[in-house]
Design a protein around this motif. Structure first.
Motif, PDB file in Angstrom:
ATOM      1  N   LEU B 172       0.842  -1.197   0.000  1.00  0.00           N
ATOM      2  CA  LEU B 172       0.000   0.000   0.000  1.00  0.00           C
ATOM      3  C   LEU B 172       0.879   1.249   0.000  1.00  0.00           C
ATOM      4  CD1 LEU B 172      -2.939   0.886   0.082  1.00  0.00           C
ATOM      5  CD2 LEU B 172      -2.808   0.930   2.563  1.00  0.00           C
ATOM      6  N   GLY B 173       2.010   1.184   0.727  1.00  0.00           N
ATOM      7  CA  GLY B 173       2.961   2.303   0.743  1.00  0.00           C
ATOM      8  C   GLY B 173       3.534   2.561  -0.640  1.00  0.00           C
ATOM      9  N   PHE B 174       3.894   1.479  -1.370  1.00  0.00           N
ATOM     10  CA  PHE B 174       4.403   1.654  -2.736  1.00  0.00           C
ATOM     11  C   PHE B 174       3.331   2.299  -3.613  1.00  0.00           C
ATOM     12  CE2 PHE B 174       7.352  -2.188  -2.007  1.00  0.00           C
ATOM     13  CZ  PHE B 174       8.393  -1.356  -1.647  1.00  0.00           C
ATOM     14  N   SER B 175       2.079   1.811  -3.487  1.00  0.00           N
ATOM     15  CA  SER B 175       0.975   2.404  -4.267  1.00  0.00           C
ATOM     16  C   SER B 175       0.849   3.885  -3.954  1.00  0.00           C
ATOM     17  CB  SER B 175      -0.351   1.733  -3.935  1.00  0.00           C
ATOM     18  OG  SER B 175      -0.256   0.354  -4.020  1.00  0.00           O
ATOM     19  N   SER B 176       1.016   4.214  -2.661  1.00  0.00           N
ATOM     20  CA  SER B 176       0.886   5.597  -2.232  1.00  0.00           C
ATOM     21  C   SER B 176       1.952   6.475  -2.873  1.00  0.00           C
ATOM     22  CB  SER B 176       0.980   5.647  -0.711  1.00  0.00           C
ATOM     23  OG  SER B 176       1.104   6.955  -0.268  1.00  0.00           O
ATOM     24  N   LEU B 177       3.186   5.943  -3.005  1.00  0.00           N
ATOM     25  CA  LEU B 177       4.255   6.690  -3.675  1.00  0.00           C
ATOM     26  C   LEU B 177       3.862   6.991  -5.115  1.00  0.00           C
ATOM     27  CD1 LEU B 177       7.638   5.041  -2.597  1.00  0.00           C
ATOM     28  CD2 LEU B 177       6.749   7.281  -1.974  1.00  0.00           C
ATOM     29  N   LEU B 178       3.366   5.955  -5.815  1.00  0.00           N
ATOM     30  CA  LEU B 178       3.002   6.141  -7.230  1.00  0.00           C
ATOM     31  C   LEU B 178       1.819   7.094  -7.372  1.00  0.00           C
ATOM     32  CD1 LEU B 178       3.425   2.602  -8.840  1.00  0.00           C
ATOM     33  CD2 LEU B 178       5.023   4.486  -8.706  1.00  0.00           C
ATOM     34  N   SER B 179       0.827   6.979  -6.474  1.00  0.00           N
ATOM     35  CA  SER B 179      -0.333   7.867  -6.623  1.00  0.00           C
ATOM     36  C   SER B 179       0.045   9.299  -6.221  1.00  0.00           C
ATOM     37  CB  SER B 179      -1.541   7.352  -5.846  1.00  0.00           C
ATOM     38  OG  SER B 179      -1.257   7.255  -4.488  1.00  0.00           O
ATOM     39  N   GLY B 180       0.990   9.444  -5.280  1.00  0.00           N
ATOM     40  CA  GLY B 180       1.503  10.779  -4.958  1.00  0.00           C
ATOM     41  C   GLY B 180       2.206  11.389  -6.155  1.00  0.00           C
ATOM     42  N   PHE B 181       2.952  10.547  -6.866  1.00  0.00           N
ATOM     43  CA  PHE B 181       3.638  10.984  -8.080  1.00  0.00           C
ATOM     44  C   PHE B 181       2.629  11.471  -9.125  1.00  0.00           C
ATOM     45  CE2 PHE B 181       5.567   9.777 -12.219  1.00  0.00           C
ATOM     46  CZ  PHE B 181       6.646  10.639 -12.185  1.00  0.00           C
ATOM     47  N   ARG B 182       1.512  10.749  -9.251  1.00  0.00           N
ATOM     48  CA  ARG B 182       0.470  11.163 -10.200  1.00  0.00           C
ATOM     49  C   ARG B 182      -0.172  12.478  -9.805  1.00  0.00           C
ATOM     50  NH1 ARG B 182      -2.962   6.661 -12.975  1.00  0.00           N
ATOM     51  NH2 ARG B 182      -4.644   7.661 -11.855  1.00  0.00           N
ATOM     52  N   VAL B 183      -0.333  12.704  -8.478  1.00  0.00           N
ATOM     53  CA  VAL B 183      -0.892  13.988  -8.024  1.00  0.00           C
ATOM     54  C   VAL B 183       0.025  15.127  -8.433  1.00  0.00           C
ATOM     55  CG1 VAL B 183      -1.373  15.383  -5.984  1.00  0.00           C
ATOM     56  CG2 VAL B 183      -2.250  13.080  -6.107  1.00  0.00           C
ATOM     57  N   VAL B 184       1.334  14.939  -8.197  1.00  0.00           N
ATOM     58  CA  VAL B 184       2.294  15.984  -8.561  1.00  0.00           C
ATOM     59  C   VAL B 184       2.267  16.226 -10.073  1.00  0.00           C
ATOM     60  CG1 VAL B 184       4.736  16.588  -8.593  1.00  0.00           C
ATOM     61  CG2 VAL B 184       3.746  15.588  -6.554  1.00  0.00           C
ATOM     62  N   CYS B 185       2.214  15.123 -10.850  1.00  0.00           N
ATOM     63  CA  CYS B 185       2.123  15.269 -12.312  1.00  0.00           C
ATOM     64  C   CYS B 185       0.885  16.050 -12.689  1.00  0.00           C
ATOM     65  CB  CYS B 185       2.055  13.901 -12.993  1.00  0.00           C
ATOM     66  SG  CYS B 185       3.597  13.038 -12.964  1.00  0.00           S
ATOM     67  N   TYR B 186      -0.232  15.751 -12.003  1.00  0.00           N
ATOM     68  CA  TYR B 186      -1.475  16.452 -12.321  1.00  0.00           C
ATOM     69  C   TYR B 186      -1.341  17.936 -12.025  1.00  0.00           C
ATOM     70  CZ  TYR B 186      -6.298  17.615 -12.892  1.00  0.00           C
ATOM     71  OH  TYR B 186      -7.451  18.200 -13.344  1.00  0.00           O
ATOM     72  N   ILE B 187      -0.730  18.265 -10.874  1.00  0.00           N
ATOM     73  CA  ILE B 187      -0.581  19.677 -10.509  1.00  0.00           C
ATOM     74  C   ILE B 187       0.323  20.390 -11.512  1.00  0.00           C
ATOM     75  CG2 ILE B 187       0.291  21.238  -8.737  1.00  0.00           C
ATOM     76  CD1 ILE B 187      -0.512  19.154  -6.659  1.00  0.00           C
ATOM     77  N   ILE B 188       1.388  19.714 -11.931  1.00  0.00           N
ATOM     78  CA  ILE B 188       2.327  20.351 -12.866  1.00  0.00           C
ATOM     79  C   ILE B 188       1.737  20.455 -14.269  1.00  0.00           C
ATOM     80  CG2 ILE B 188       4.574  20.153 -13.989  1.00  0.00           C
ATOM     81  CD1 ILE B 188       5.591  18.713 -11.592  1.00  0.00           C
ATOM     82  N   ASN B 189       1.258  19.300 -14.784  1.00  0.00           N
ATOM     83  CA  ASN B 189       0.901  19.227 -16.203  1.00  0.00           C
ATOM     84  C   ASN B 189      -0.578  19.430 -16.471  1.00  0.00           C
ATOM     85  OD1 ASN B 189       3.533  18.530 -16.637  1.00  0.00           O
ATOM     86  ND2 ASN B 189       3.148  16.339 -16.625  1.00  0.00           N
ATOM     87  N   GLY B 190      -1.404  19.402 -15.423  1.00  0.00           N
ATOM     88  CA  GLY B 190      -2.840  19.411 -15.640  1.00  0.00           C
ATOM     89  C   GLY B 190      -3.306  18.082 -16.192  1.00  0.00           C
ATOM     90  N   SER B 191      -2.512  17.035 -15.993  1.00  0.00           N
ATOM     91  CA  SER B 191      -2.838  15.693 -16.478  1.00  0.00           C
ATOM     92  C   SER B 191      -2.078  14.714 -15.613  1.00  0.00           C
ATOM     93  CB  SER B 191      -2.425  15.557 -17.942  1.00  0.00           C
ATOM     94  OG  SER B 191      -1.778  14.318 -18.149  1.00  0.00           O
TER      95      SER B 191
END
Lengths: 195, 195
Positions: B172-191
């Motif tokens: 679950l921690g690994f999943s959390s890292l990846l989903s955190g990464f997606r949040v940052v991508c969303y904030i940066i790229n709007g996607s």
């Protein structure tokens, strides 16, 4: 798509971009940044106070050789160690925060600083929660046993220590939110400032 | 400074920008995105498997009325509840992940999806760690008592359940890292895409 890195490290930034770089903050912006940094300092201070109190309550929880002692219980040793580590770390981070408020710069290079803060906040928050949960489970189990019948004050003091540890965890969690926010700001803007 | 929102929601995007929007990924990019999504799916599957196994091991840990039962212990009830919640959540997220791999879109609107995933990953990771730590402390305390002397298999099965829970927490921690990464991508790229 255009990455923000391209915007910030572009060879020919527009005059508009150059004017708005973090080195040219207006007075209002500076006041807001100062408020943000003060909020971090308050959270650090609270986390430090609670985790220090928790570890002190735990370490003084021995009443002579015939009553139970805290270091005979693994979970209580874990509670003490985790709280002591968090207290030390929060003390250090308070220094970093004061340094930043007074000088306007970070102690380490900026990219190292934001990742250091966020990474340690996360790891220590997990550590502290784990220790406090283990301490709670042990304290609850001890409740009905001879240990608590023989020395009720021992059990009460352990309960207080664990409760203070949870308060420390709460403020460390808040700090972690703010330092996570700074990491995202750094990734987006190339600077820890959100404005 | 130029915010990435300004770049993406700008009134007059450059042709260069338009070509590179997420809807026009090249084959290589699509393959990389598919690999990223598959990695998330694998972590979800592992978290689901371990937390389901943990809750099943815990819930079957009763051997008649004269031996100890898992629901007599608060910490073991907590372990079961936390693992069951994480198993349900991971099952749902596996569905979301399969949906995304097969259709290319998210189940909820994109901004909701990335924050939902990350927020729940974080909260449930803390919940599961807390439960497993409490379970460990109780299991360790029970070791020397009559409960384990009377029914050793009860204690072994609890240990296995807690250990499986920790494995679930890891994934679950690994999943959390990846989903955190997606949040940052969303904030940066709007996607949610990082490419």
């Amino acid at each position: 798509m255009l990455s923000p890195q391209a915007v910030h490290n572009g060879e020919a930034p527009s005059p508009h971009h150059r004017i708005l770089t973090p080195h040219f903050h207006s007075t209002v912006t500076l006041r807001k940044l100062r408020r943000f940094n003060s909020l971090i300092l308050v959270f650090r201070l609270a986390a430090f106070a609670f985790s220090l109190a928790s570890s002190v309550f735990m370490v003084t929880n021995s009443r002579g050789s015939d009553s139970p002692r805290w270091f005979d219980f693994d979970a209580f040793r874990f509670v003490f160690a985790a709280n002591a580590i968090v207290a030390l770390y929060s003390f250090f981070e308070m220094g970093v925060s004061v340094w930043e408020i007074s000088t306007g710069g970070t102690l380490f290079p900026e990219i190292l600083q934001v990742w250091f803060d966020f990474g340690h906040d996360q790891v220590f928050a997990y550590l502290l929660l784990s220790a406090d949960s283990a301490g709670t489970a042990l304290a609850k189990t001890l409740k009905g046993t001879d240990t608590c019948k023989a020395s009720n004050s021992f059990c009460v003091q352990s309960d207080i220590s664990v409760a203070l540890g949870f308060a420390g965890f709460l403020f460390l969690g808040f700090s972690s939110l703010l330092s996570g926010f700074r990491v995202v700001c750094y990734i987006i803007n190339g600077s820890r400032f959100h404005l």
